[in-house]
Design a protein around this motif. Structure first.
Motif, PDB file in Angstrom:
ATOM      1  N   GLY A 170       1.064  -4.408   3.040  1.00  0.00           N
ATOM      2  CA  GLY A 170       1.298  -5.830   2.870  1.00  0.00           C
ATOM      3  C   GLY A 170       0.493  -6.714   3.795  1.00  0.00           C
ATOM      4  O   GLY A 170      -0.665  -6.440   4.122  1.00  0.00           O
ATOM      5  N   ASN A 171       1.124  -7.775   4.246  1.00  0.00           N
ATOM      6  CA  ASN A 171       0.476  -8.798   5.056  1.00  0.00           C
ATOM      7  C   ASN A 171       1.116  -8.833   6.439  1.00  0.00           C
ATOM      8  O   ASN A 171       2.097  -8.130   6.702  1.00  0.00           O
ATOM      9  N   THR A 172       0.576  -9.647   7.329  1.00  0.00           N
ATOM     10  CA  THR A 172       1.074  -9.701   8.701  1.00  0.00           C
ATOM     11  C   THR A 172       2.189 -10.726   8.903  1.00  0.00           C
ATOM     12  O   THR A 172       2.788 -10.768   9.971  1.00  0.00           O
ATOM     13  N   ALA A 173       2.485 -11.529   7.873  1.00  0.00           N
ATOM     14  CA  ALA A 173       3.445 -12.623   8.043  1.00  0.00           C
ATOM     15  C   ALA A 173       4.862 -12.262   7.636  1.00  0.00           C
ATOM     16  O   ALA A 173       5.832 -12.749   8.219  1.00  0.00           O
ATOM     17  N   SER A 174       5.022 -11.406   6.611  1.00  0.00           N
ATOM     18  CA  SER A 174       6.364 -11.116   6.104  1.00  0.00           C
ATOM     19  C   SER A 174       6.363  -9.775   5.382  1.00  0.00           C
ATOM     20  O   SER A 174       5.306  -9.194   5.107  1.00  0.00           O
ATOM     21  N   ARG A 175       7.566  -9.302   5.044  1.00  0.00           N
ATOM     22  CA  ARG A 175       7.712  -8.050   4.302  1.00  0.00           C
ATOM     23  C   ARG A 175       7.442  -8.215   2.809  1.00  0.00           C
ATOM     24  O   ARG A 175       7.398  -7.240   2.076  1.00  0.00           O
ATOM     25  N   GLY A 176       7.300  -9.461   2.376  1.00  0.00           N
ATOM     26  CA  GLY A 176       7.123  -9.718   0.952  1.00  0.00           C
ATOM     27  C   GLY A 176       5.666  -9.760   0.534  1.00  0.00           C
ATOM     28  O   GLY A 176       4.769  -9.313   1.244  1.00  0.00           O
ATOM     29  N   ARG A 177       5.436 -10.305  -0.638  1.00  0.00           N
ATOM     30  CA  ARG A 177       4.083 -10.423  -1.159  1.00  0.00           C
ATOM     31  C   ARG A 177       3.271 -11.406  -0.322  1.00  0.00           C
ATOM     32  O   ARG A 177       3.847 -12.284   0.314  1.00  0.00           O
ATOM     33  N   PRO A 178       1.940 -11.254  -0.330  1.00  0.00           N
ATOM     34  CA  PRO A 178       1.163 -10.288  -1.113  1.00  0.00           C
ATOM     35  C   PRO A 178       1.129  -8.896  -0.482  1.00  0.00           C
ATOM     36  O   PRO A 178       1.130  -8.761   0.736  1.00  0.00           O
ATOM     37  N   TYR A 179       1.115  -7.892  -1.339  1.00  0.00           N
ATOM     38  CA  TYR A 179       0.916  -6.517  -0.905  1.00  0.00           C
ATOM     39  C   TYR A 179       0.211  -5.748  -2.007  1.00  0.00           C
ATOM     40  O   TYR A 179       0.109  -6.217  -3.147  1.00  0.00           O
ATOM     41  N   GLN A 180      -0.318  -4.593  -1.637  1.00  0.00           N
ATOM     42  CA  GLN A 180      -0.975  -3.708  -2.590  1.00  0.00           C
ATOM     43  C   GLN A 180      -0.329  -2.334  -2.523  1.00  0.00           C
ATOM     44  O   GLN A 180       0.009  -1.858  -1.431  1.00  0.00           O
ATOM     45  N   ASP A 181      -0.156  -1.701  -3.670  1.00  0.00           N
ATOM     46  CA  ASP A 181       0.355  -0.339  -3.736  1.00  0.00           C
ATOM     47  C   ASP A 181      -0.804   0.634  -3.924  1.00  0.00           C
ATOM     48  O   ASP A 181      -1.633   0.463  -4.827  1.00  0.00           O
ATOM     49  N   VAL A 182      -0.852   1.625  -3.048  1.00  0.00           N
ATOM     50  CA  VAL A 182      -1.918   2.626  -3.057  1.00  0.00           C
ATOM     51  C   VAL A 182      -1.276   4.000  -3.184  1.00  0.00           C
ATOM     52  O   VAL A 182      -0.299   4.295  -2.480  1.00  0.00           O
ATOM     53  N   ARG A 183      -1.809   4.829  -4.048  1.00  0.00           N
ATOM     54  CA  ARG A 183      -1.300   6.208  -4.145  1.00  0.00           C
ATOM     55  C   ARG A 183      -2.038   7.080  -3.144  1.00  0.00           C
ATOM     56  O   ARG A 183      -3.263   7.228  -3.216  1.00  0.00           O
ATOM     57  N   LEU A 184      -1.277   7.644  -2.222  1.00  0.00           N
ATOM     58  CA  LEU A 184      -1.845   8.537  -1.221  1.00  0.00           C
ATOM     59  C   LEU A 184      -1.521   9.972  -1.598  1.00  0.00           C
ATOM     60  O   LEU A 184      -0.347  10.350  -1.697  1.00  0.00           O
ATOM     61  N   ARG A 185      -2.560  10.770  -1.787  1.00  0.00           N
ATOM     62  CA  ARG A 185      -2.407  12.185  -2.114  1.00  0.00           C
ATOM     63  C   ARG A 185      -2.584  13.043  -0.876  1.00  0.00           C
ATOM     64  O   ARG A 185      -3.006  12.583   0.179  1.00  0.00           O
ATOM     65  N   SER A 186      -2.282  14.296  -1.044  1.00  0.00           N
ATOM     66  CA  SER A 186      -2.469  15.249   0.045  1.00  0.00           C
ATOM     67  C   SER A 186      -3.931  15.275   0.470  1.00  0.00           C
ATOM     68  O   SER A 186      -4.828  15.406  -0.365  1.00  0.00           O
ATOM     69  N   GLY A 187      -4.166  15.129   1.769  1.00  0.00           N
ATOM     70  CA  GLY A 187      -5.522  15.106   2.308  1.00  0.00           C
ATOM     71  C   GLY A 187      -6.099  13.722   2.478  1.00  0.00           C
ATOM     72  O   GLY A 187      -7.162  13.565   3.091  1.00  0.00           O
ATOM     73  N   GLY A 193      -6.509  -1.361  11.222  1.00  0.00           N
ATOM     74  CA  GLY A 193      -6.720  -1.938  12.538  1.00  0.00           C
ATOM     75  C   GLY A 193      -7.247  -3.350  12.397  1.00  0.00           C
ATOM     76  O   GLY A 193      -7.260  -3.922  11.302  1.00  0.00           O
ATOM     77  N   GLY A 194      -7.730  -3.913  13.510  1.00  0.00           N
ATOM     78  CA  GLY A 194      -8.277  -5.265  13.463  1.00  0.00           C
ATOM     79  C   GLY A 194      -7.263  -6.249  12.911  1.00  0.00           C
ATOM     80  O   GLY A 194      -6.098  -6.252  13.305  1.00  0.00           O
ATOM     81  N   PRO A 195      -7.655  -7.084  11.943  1.00  0.00           N
ATOM     82  CA  PRO A 195      -6.727  -8.088  11.403  1.00  0.00           C
ATOM     83  C   PRO A 195      -5.555  -7.494  10.642  1.00  0.00           C
ATOM     84  O   PRO A 195      -4.572  -8.181  10.375  1.00  0.00           O
ATOM     85  N   ALA A 196      -5.653  -6.203  10.280  1.00  0.00           N
ATOM     86  CA  ALA A 196      -4.575  -5.548   9.534  1.00  0.00           C
ATOM     87  C   ALA A 196      -3.663  -4.707  10.425  1.00  0.00           C
ATOM     88  O   ALA A 196      -2.721  -4.091   9.923  1.00  0.00           O
ATOM     89  N   ARG A 197      -3.918  -4.687  11.733  1.00  0.00           N
ATOM     90  CA  ARG A 197      -3.194  -3.771  12.629  1.00  0.00           C
ATOM     91  C   ARG A 197      -1.687  -3.992  12.583  1.00  0.00           C
ATOM     92  O   ARG A 197      -0.907  -3.023  12.676  1.00  0.00           O
TER      93      ARG A 197
END
Length: 235
Positions: A170-187, A193-197
């Protein structure tokens, strides 16, 4: 994964947040899984995390280097068996540094390849000294949260083993939108970091039965590496 119609590629999810698919090959995944099984044994082994409000996290956890509990760090498993936390292995710290290079292209660069002079000028910023290993079964979730107990701005490194999950970034301001869903697989590797830390992130869903058949893991393991920057271990 072999036979992909559209091979997955390194993707910048947000400025400072990078997804690197299939970063750990099958051999390195098995080695990391074997190590996780050793770390999960007592003392200071895998435990259920209880929140200050009396609830429990559905993902179970073991820590290395320093013990995380809501919301701080200690040298002992203060909310577990009270034993001293297991040490952070040098090889795992080095894996964290390798991961940052793989994501950003240079240990002192952001996701766009631009030199981050603050981090580059401080080699200790990449002295990964904390690992949180979370185990998810098919019903486990992780609510939106920030990794905010560290004093270092070094990137967080996340490694996935076993079942695929939906990782919500998501974002640094709140738990809500905007956010992106990414599928993380094994490996897969995910670095932020930086602005997203301090962005909120969580795991709303695990997809049971999606782990590589040869790995020998039912469920999902997430190995998160952090730099504490705490100036010595707290009590």
């Amino acid at each position: 994964m072999d036979g992909e119609l559209f091979p997955r590629e390194r993707t910048e999810i947000a400025p400072g947040a990078v997804h690197v698919p299939d970063w750990l090959g099958p051999g390195r995944q098995r080695e990391l899984l074997d190590a996780c099984r050793d770390w999960a044994r007592p003392p200071a082994g895998l435990r259920t995390v209880r929140t200050p409000g009396g609830g429990t996290m559905t993902a179970r956890q073991v820590c290395l280097g320093l013990h995380w509990y809501p919301y701080g760090y200690a040298r002992t498993a203060v909310d577990g068996d009270g034993a001293p936390v297991k040490p952070m292995p040098d090889w795992l710290a080095e894996l964290g540094r390798e991961a940052v290079v793989a994501a950003y292209g240079h240990p002192g660069a952001d996701a766009g390849g631009h030199l981050d002079t603050d981090l580059a000028a401080d080699p200790a910023a990449y002295a990964y000294d904390i690992a949180l290993i979370n185990f998810y079964d098919g019903d486990s979730r992780m609510g939106m949260h920030r990794d905010a107990e560290e004093k270092s701005g070094a990137p967080v490194v996340s490694l996935s083993l076993g079942d695929t999950c939906v990782f919500r970034f998501g974002n640094t301001a709140s738990r809500g939108r905007p956010y992106q869903d990414v599928r993380l697989r094994s490996g897969d590797l995910f670095v932020f970091g930086g602005p997203a830390r301090l962005a909120y992130h969580g795991v709303p869903k695990v997809l049971p039965g999606t782990a590589p058949p040869g790995l020998g893991l039912t469920g999902r393991l997430n190995v998160t590496l952090r730099v504490g920057g705490l100036g010595g271990a707290p009590d």
